[in-house]
Scaffold this active site. Structure first.
Site, PDB file in Angstrom:
ATOM      1  N   ARG A 183       0.799  -1.230   0.000  1.00 37.11           N
ATOM      2  CA  ARG A 183       0.000   0.000   0.000  1.00 37.11           C
ATOM      3  C   ARG A 183       0.837   1.287   0.000  1.00 37.11           C
ATOM      4  O   ARG A 183       0.422   2.307   0.568  1.00 37.11           O
ATOM      5  CB  ARG A 183      -0.991   0.023   1.181  1.00 37.11           C
ATOM      6  CG  ARG A 183      -2.016  -1.070   1.152  1.00 37.11           C
ATOM      7  CD  ARG A 183      -2.934  -1.023  -0.076  1.00 37.11           C
ATOM      8  NE  ARG A 183      -3.752  -2.211  -0.138  1.00 37.11           N
ATOM      9  CZ  ARG A 183      -3.448  -3.276  -0.909  1.00 37.11           C
ATOM     10  NH1 ARG A 183      -2.399  -3.278  -1.698  1.00 37.11           N
ATOM     11  NH2 ARG A 183      -4.241  -4.321  -0.909  1.00 37.11           N
ATOM     12  N   SER A 232     -10.748  -0.341   3.066  1.00 36.24           N
ATOM     13  CA  SER A 232     -10.092  -0.801   4.300  1.00 36.24           C
ATOM     14  C   SER A 232      -9.524   0.384   5.077  1.00 36.24           C
ATOM     15  O   SER A 232      -8.838   1.233   4.518  1.00 36.24           O
ATOM     16  CB  SER A 232      -8.943  -1.754   3.967  1.00 36.24           C
ATOM     17  OG  SER A 232      -9.463  -2.911   3.362  1.00 36.24           O
ATOM     18  N   GLU A 302      -4.647   2.514   6.994  1.00 40.37           N
ATOM     19  CA  GLU A 302      -4.352   2.452   5.553  1.00 40.37           C
ATOM     20  C   GLU A 302      -4.850   3.749   4.897  1.00 40.37           C
ATOM     21  O   GLU A 302      -4.229   4.284   3.990  1.00 40.37           O
ATOM     22  CB  GLU A 302      -5.058   1.248   4.917  1.00 40.37           C
ATOM     23  CG  GLU A 302      -4.893   1.225   3.403  1.00 40.37           C
ATOM     24  CD  GLU A 302      -5.434  -0.033   2.743  1.00 40.37           C
ATOM     25  OE1 GLU A 302      -5.294  -1.134   3.323  1.00 40.37           O
ATOM     26  OE2 GLU A 302      -6.011   0.086   1.647  1.00 40.37           O
TER      27      GLU A 302
HETATM   28  C1  LIG Z   1     -15.567   0.279  -1.748  1.00 40.20           C
HETATM   29  C2  LIG Z   1     -14.057   0.399  -1.775  1.00 40.20           C
HETATM   30  C3  LIG Z   1     -13.297  -0.726  -2.069  1.00 40.20           C
HETATM   31  C4  LIG Z   1     -11.889  -0.638  -2.103  1.00 40.20           C
HETATM   32  N1  LIG Z   1     -11.172  -1.759  -2.368  1.00 40.20           N
HETATM   33  C5  LIG Z   1      -9.827  -1.686  -2.414  1.00 40.20           C
HETATM   34  C6  LIG Z   1      -9.042  -2.852  -2.726  1.00 40.20           C
HETATM   35  O1  LIG Z   1      -9.563  -3.939  -2.964  1.00 40.20           O
HETATM   36  N2  LIG Z   1      -7.686  -2.718  -2.750  1.00 40.20           N
HETATM   37  C7  LIG Z   1      -7.061  -1.527  -2.500  1.00 40.20           C
HETATM   38  O2  LIG Z   1      -5.819  -1.474  -2.536  1.00 40.20           O
HETATM   39  N3  LIG Z   1      -7.781  -0.416  -2.196  1.00 40.20           N
HETATM   40  C8  LIG Z   1      -9.132  -0.468  -2.158  1.00 40.20           C
HETATM   41  N4  LIG Z   1      -9.862   0.661  -1.849  1.00 40.20           N
HETATM   42  C9  LIG Z   1      -9.143   1.915  -1.536  1.00 40.20           C
HETATM   43  C10 LIG Z   1      -8.985   2.871  -2.734  1.00 40.20           C
HETATM   44  O3  LIG Z   1      -9.974   2.634  -3.690  1.00 40.20           O
HETATM   45  C11 LIG Z   1      -7.609   2.757  -3.402  1.00 40.20           C
HETATM   46  O4  LIG Z   1      -6.589   3.034  -2.468  1.00 40.20           O
HETATM   47  C12 LIG Z   1      -7.492   3.739  -4.590  1.00 40.20           C
HETATM   48  O5  LIG Z   1      -6.347   3.388  -5.318  1.00 40.20           O
HETATM   49  C13 LIG Z   1      -7.365   5.204  -4.167  1.00 40.20           C
HETATM   50  O6  LIG Z   1      -7.427   6.003  -5.350  1.00 40.20           O
HETATM   51  P1  LIG Z   1      -8.019   7.487  -5.305  1.00 40.20           P
HETATM   52  O7  LIG Z   1      -7.845   8.085  -6.641  1.00 40.20           O
HETATM   53  O8  LIG Z   1      -9.398   7.479  -4.769  1.00 40.20           O
HETATM   54  O9  LIG Z   1      -7.011   8.166  -4.275  1.00 40.20           O
HETATM   55  P2  LIG Z   1      -7.370   9.257  -3.167  1.00 40.20           P
HETATM   56  O10 LIG Z   1      -8.197   8.609  -2.104  1.00 40.20           O
HETATM   57  O11 LIG Z   1      -7.912  10.464  -3.805  1.00 40.20           O
HETATM   58  O12 LIG Z   1      -5.927   9.566  -2.591  1.00 40.20           O
HETATM   59  C14 LIG Z   1      -5.217   8.601  -1.822  1.00 40.20           C
HETATM   60  C15 LIG Z   1      -3.831   9.165  -1.507  1.00 40.20           C
HETATM   61  O13 LIG Z   1      -3.094   9.292  -2.711  1.00 40.20           O
HETATM   62  C16 LIG Z   1      -2.739  10.670  -2.934  1.00 40.20           C
HETATM   63  N5  LIG Z   1      -2.869  10.879  -4.388  1.00 40.20           N
HETATM   64  C17 LIG Z   1      -3.930  10.660  -5.189  1.00 40.20           C
HETATM   65  N6  LIG Z   1      -3.613  10.889  -6.478  1.00 40.20           N
HETATM   66  C18 LIG Z   1      -2.332  11.281  -6.485  1.00 40.20           C
HETATM   67  C19 LIG Z   1      -1.408  11.661  -7.512  1.00 40.20           C
HETATM   68  N7  LIG Z   1      -1.758  11.683  -8.807  1.00 40.20           N
HETATM   69  N8  LIG Z   1      -0.147  11.999  -7.146  1.00 40.20           N
HETATM   70  C20 LIG Z   1       0.240  11.997  -5.849  1.00 40.20           C
HETATM   71  N9  LIG Z   1      -0.583  11.648  -4.836  1.00 40.20           N
HETATM   72  C21 LIG Z   1      -1.850  11.290  -5.158  1.00 40.20           C
HETATM   73  C22 LIG Z   1      -3.694  11.505  -2.099  1.00 40.20           C
HETATM   74  O14 LIG Z   1      -3.131  12.756  -1.719  1.00 40.20           O
HETATM   75  C23 LIG Z   1      -3.872  10.581  -0.897  1.00 40.20           C
HETATM   76  O15 LIG Z   1      -2.791  10.722  -0.004  1.00 40.20           O
HETATM   77  C24 LIG Z   1     -11.259   0.597  -1.818  1.00 40.20           C
HETATM   78  C25 LIG Z   1     -12.032   1.731  -1.522  1.00 40.20           C
HETATM   79  C26 LIG Z   1     -13.423   1.635  -1.504  1.00 40.20           C
HETATM   80  C27 LIG Z   1     -14.245   2.859  -1.202  1.00 40.20           C
END
Ligand SMILES: Cc1cc2nc3c(=O)[nH]c(=O)nc-3n(C[C@H](O)[C@H](O)[C@H](O)COP(=O)(O)OP(=O)(O)OC[C@H]3O[C@@H](n4cnc5c(N)ncnc54)[C@H](O)[C@@H]3O)c2cc1C
Length: 312
Positions: A183, A232, A302
Site C-alpha cells: 500500500r 479498508s 491504511e
Molecule cells: C468500496 C471500496 C473498495 C476498495 N477496495 C480496495 C481494494 O480492494 N484494494 C485496495 O488497494 N484499495 C481499495 N480501496 C481503496 C482505494 O480505492 C484505493 O486506495 C485507490 O487506489 C485510491 O485512489 P483514489 O484516486 O481514490 O485516491 P485518493 O483517495 O484520492 O488519494 C489517496 C492518496 O493518494 C494521494 N494521491 C492521489 N492521487 C495522487 C497523484 N496523482 N499523485 C500523488 N498523490 C496522489 C492523495 O493525496 C492521498 O494521499 C477501496 C475503496 C473503496 C471505497
C-alpha cells in the site's frame, strides 16, 4: 505557511484561468462523505498546469494537496487550509504506446478512473488489470497506494512513471527505481504522480470479462454496499488480517455518532448518514485500542488523512 484565505485567491487566479470552487465541502470529493471545506478546489487538465500551479502555490507558501477520487481519504472536520488539485477525467487520457509481441504498453494520465482503464483494456483484449475490478479510484491514487487485490498490486503492471517531485522537477522512474511496498509506492508524500506507463499482455477479451464478473461476484459478498465508506481503514499486519482481528474482538456494528464498523466487513467503517470526520477518527482510535488490548497488535491506518503538508 501562508494562512491567508483571500491571498490564495489572488495567487491562484494568476496561475490558472480555469474553474475554481472556493470554500468547497470536501465531503463532495471523498467516498466516505465527511470533512470540512477546502479553501479552493480545482481540476487541472494538463501536466504543465499542474507544475505551474503547485510550484506557484509553494513559492507563495500556500498548502496544496493532490487527490484522485478520494476513495482512500479522510478529511478532518476543520477542512483544508489550502488548495486541492483533483486529478479527474479531464486529465485521464489513455494512449497505446507500443505493441511488441505479447507485451503492450499504455501511457495513462493520473486522473483516469480505474474502472474506465479496465474497460478500455478489456475492449482491446489486454490482460493484467483484472484485479482492479471493483476498486474505485484513479490511476494516480492506485499507484501511490500500490492498490491491490487477489495477490496482485499496481506495481505488477507498472513499467515507468512520470513524477513531479517536491523540488518542482518532472522526471521519469522505471519500476525497479521505485520502492513499492504494501500500500505504498515509496515516494515522499510531496511527489505527484503525473502519468504511468503500464505493461499488459495480449489476452482473450471474452475470457477476461468472465474473470472480472467472477471477481466482482466474490467482492459483492465481502464489502458493504449502499453506505459511504473508504475501503479498508487499517493495513493488514504482517501475516494477518486487520478485518479478522477487529471481528474477533467483537467490534462489528460498533458505532460512534454516525460512523459504524461495517457488519459485512470489519475493516471498513461506514457513514450511516450523518457521520463527522471526528466520529470516524474516534471510532478508529477505539478499534485500534481494543484490538491492541485483545490481540497485542497495533493496527496502522491504511486510509490517508488530508492534512496540510503532512510531510512537515
Ligand atoms: C468500496 C471500496 C473498495 C476498495 N477496495 C480496495 C481494494 O480492494 N484494494 C485496495 O488497494 N484499495 C481499495 N480501496 C481503496 C482505494 O480505492 C484505493 O486506495 C485507490 O487506489 C485510491 O485512489 P483514489 O484516486 O481514490 O485516491 P485518493 O483517495 O484520492 O488519494 C489517496 C492518496 O493518494 C494521494 N494521491 C492521489 N492521487 C495522487 C497523484 N496523482 N499523485 C500523488 N498523490 C496522489 C492523495 O493525496 C492521498 O494521499 C477501496 C475503496 C473503496 C471505497
Amino acid at each position: 505557511m501562508n494562512n491567508d484565505r483571500e491571498k490564495i485567491k489572488q495567487c491562484l487566479m494568476g496561475l490558472w484561468s480555469g474553474q475554481v470552487r472556493w470554500d468547497a465541502p470536501m465531503a463532495d470529493y471523498c467516498t466516505l462523505k465527511v470533512g470540512g471545506e477546502a479553501w479552493a478546489v480545482l481540476a487541472p487538465t494538463d501536466s504543465d498546469s499542474i507544475v505551474r500551479i503547485t510550484n506557484g502555490l509553494s513559492a507563495e507558501g500556500f498548502a496544496w494537496r493532490v487527490i484522485g477520487q478520494g476513495s482512500n481519504l479522510l478529511v478532518p472536520d476543520e477542512g483544508y487550509h489550502g488548495a486541492i488539485l483533483v486529478m479527474g477525467s479531464g486529465y485521464g487520457a489513455i494512449r497505446m504506446v507500443n505493441e511488441a509481441g505479447e507485451a503492450v504498453r499504455l501511457e495513462v494520465e493520473a486522473g483516469c478512473r480505474l474502472g474506465r482503464l479496465l474497460n478500455w483494456s478489456l475492449e482491446k483484449g489486454l490482460a493484467g488489470l483484472e484485479f482492479v475490478v471493483g476498486i474505485p479510484g484513479t490511476l494516480g491514487g492506485a499507484v501511490v497506494m500500490n492498490a491491490g487485490a487477489i495477490g496482485r498490486e499496481m506495481k505488477d503492471v507498472i513499467d515507468l512513471v512520470t513524477i513531479l517531485d517536491g523540488a518542482g522537477e518532472v522526471h521519469t522512474r522505471t519500476q525497479d527505481q521505485l520502492s513499492f511496498t504494501y500500500r505504498s509506492w515509496g515516494e515522499p508524500p510531496e511527489s505527484i504522480l503525473l502519468s504511468a506507463r503500464l505493461v499488459l499482455d495480449q489476452g482473450d477479451g471474452d475470457q477476461l470479462r468472465e474473470t472480472c464478473r467472477e471477481l466482482m461476484r466474490a467482492r459483492r459478498g465481502r464489502q458493504p454496499w449502499g453506505m459511504a465508506n473508504a475501503g479498508s481503514i487499517f493495513k493488514n499486519p504482517p501475516g494477518g488480517y486487520a478485518g479478522k482481528l477487529i471481528e474477533t474482538t467483537g467490534l462489528k456494528g460498533l458505532q460512534v455518532g454516525g460512523a459504524m464498523v461495517s457488519e459485512e466487513h470489519a475493516n471498513v467503517i461506514v457513514n450511516t448518514g450523518k457521520a463527522t470526520a471526528t466520529d470516524v477518527i474516534t471510532l478508529m482510535h477505539e478499534v485500534r485500542d481494543q484490538v491492541l488490548t485483545r490481540h497485542g497488535i497495533s493496527l496502522e491506518p491504511e486510509i490517508h488523512m488530508l492534512t496540510v503538508r503532512p510531510w512537515e
